[in-house]
Motif scaffolding. Structure first.
Motif, mmCIF file in Angstrom:
data_model
loop_
_atom_site.group_PDB
_atom_site.id
_atom_site.type_symbol
_atom_site.label_atom_id
_atom_site.label_comp_id
_atom_site.label_asym_id
_atom_site.label_seq_id
_atom_site.Cartn_x
_atom_site.Cartn_y
_atom_site.Cartn_z
ATOM 1 N N ASN A 81 10.841 15.202 115.574
ATOM 2 C CA ASN A 81 11.024 13.817 116.003
ATOM 3 C C ASN A 81 11.141 12.865 114.815
ATOM 4 O OD1 ASN A 81 10.905 14.552 118.709
ATOM 5 N ND2 ASN A 81 8.673 14.286 118.807
ATOM 6 N N VAL A 85 14.154 10.165 113.656
ATOM 7 C CA VAL A 85 13.959 8.743 113.357
ATOM 8 C C VAL A 85 14.537 8.395 111.991
ATOM 9 C CG1 VAL A 85 12.226 6.954 112.981
ATOM 10 C CG2 VAL A 85 11.937 8.602 114.833
ATOM 11 N N HIS A 92 16.390 5.438 117.867
ATOM 12 C CA HIS A 92 14.953 5.309 118.128
ATOM 13 C C HIS A 92 14.725 4.130 119.068
ATOM 14 C CE1 HIS A 92 10.703 5.713 117.616
ATOM 15 N NE2 HIS A 92 10.561 4.545 117.010
ATOM 16 N N TRP A 96 8.063 0.472 116.487
ATOM 17 C CA TRP A 96 7.929 0.918 115.100
ATOM 18 C C TRP A 96 6.511 0.726 114.569
ATOM 19 C CZ3 TRP A 96 11.850 3.217 112.193
ATOM 20 C CH2 TRP A 96 13.111 3.240 112.790
ATOM 21 N N ASN A 117 5.308 7.140 114.030
ATOM 22 C CA ASN A 117 5.560 6.101 113.037
ATOM 23 C C ASN A 117 4.632 6.192 111.827
ATOM 24 O OD1 ASN A 117 7.647 4.778 114.526
ATOM 25 N ND2 ASN A 117 6.079 3.892 115.849
#
Length: 271
Positions: A81, A85, A92, A96, A117
């Motif tokens: 993942n 990003v 995305h 964030w 994140n």
């Protein structure tokens, strides 16, 4: 007449008198209690001083440095993942911001395995290693491979990583905040090697794909860093002004700086 000339009738069996104890009956008490009070007072003061110093050092160290183990708490799902990003930030759709949690009365953040994140060092280090391997393979295809040439490319990669780190850290300082942990900035700077490695790999498969992949990777890294730095400034540093044109220009400058940096790192063997 008496066995002991220093005794008198009626005083046998009693200890002899000390003249000094008669003059200062409280001297022994103060003499005994004094060192104890001094030791107790100095001990309490020292414990308070060194305890406060330890807390001060720990708070400041944790303010600028983080536990390195935090950045390696990853799994396969996170890596997959996170690469999406970094390489395709336009896709995305989530937020964030990082997920926070209280730990020992202080605000902390969940490790990468629980937060997409969160910064990590696993992907940057693996990407840097891949970059060096692909650089060596490219030098071999060009007939320019040698230990010295590979060492030069390795050094160039390290210099590029440091330049990226200085760029991000300088951006925070120029915006009035530089309190983000150093390993966070080091991690964000290392994500550049994911895009560079992909562009170099594309050139190995088809030479002309490099001229499409490299600009695209520069653009994606610029968007990723802008989104990330905005989040760092706004949610962590709390100094980001949403309508500050100066901040926008600095973020744009950081994104544009990815183009010369990427092409410099991607230039292998003069190709």
């Amino acid at each position: 007449m008496y066995d002991n000339p220093g005794t008198r009738p009626g005083m046998q069996g009693m200890p002899p008198l000390n003249p000094q104890s008669q003059q200062n009956p409280f001297g022994n008490a103060f003499y005994t209690a004094g060192p104890g009070l001094i030791r107790t007072g100095l001990g309490a003061y020292g414990e308070k001083f060194f305890g406060s110093s330890s807390e001060f050092m720990q708070s400041n160290i944790s303010r600028y440095f983080s536990n390195p183990q935090y950045y390696f708490q990853v799994n396969d799902q996170y890596v997959k993942n996170k690469l999406k990003v970094v390489l395709f930030p336009f896709l995305h759709r989530g937020h964030w911001t990082r997920i926070s949690e209280p730990v020992a009365g202080r605000l902390s953040y969940k490790p990468p395995i629980y937060d997409i994140n969160a910064p990590d060092l696993y992907i940057p280090l693996m990407s840097f290693g891949t970059y060096v391997v692909l650089a060596g393979f490219t030098l071999g295809l060009l007939g320019k491979f040698s230990p010295e040439a590979l060492s030069m490319q390795f050094t160039r990669g390290l210099i590029g990583w440091v330049l990226q780190f200085v760029l991000l850290k300088g951006l925070l300082y120029s915006m009035g905040s530089g309190e983000a942990p150093l390993l966070d900035m080091f991690s964000y700077g290392g994500y550049a090697f994911t895009g560079i490695s992909l562009a170099i790999f594309g050139r190995i498969l088809w030479r002309y794909s490099y001229y499409f992949l490299m600009p695209w990777m520069c653009l994606c890294m610029g968007v990723f860093l802008v989104k990330t730095m905005k989040r760092v400034l706004f949610t962590e540093m709390r100094t980001y002004e949403k309508h500050s044109s100066r901040h926008h220009y600095l973020l744009l400058l950081m994104a544009v700086a990815q183009f010369p940096l990427f092409f410099w790192l991607g230039s292998i063997g003069g190709a």
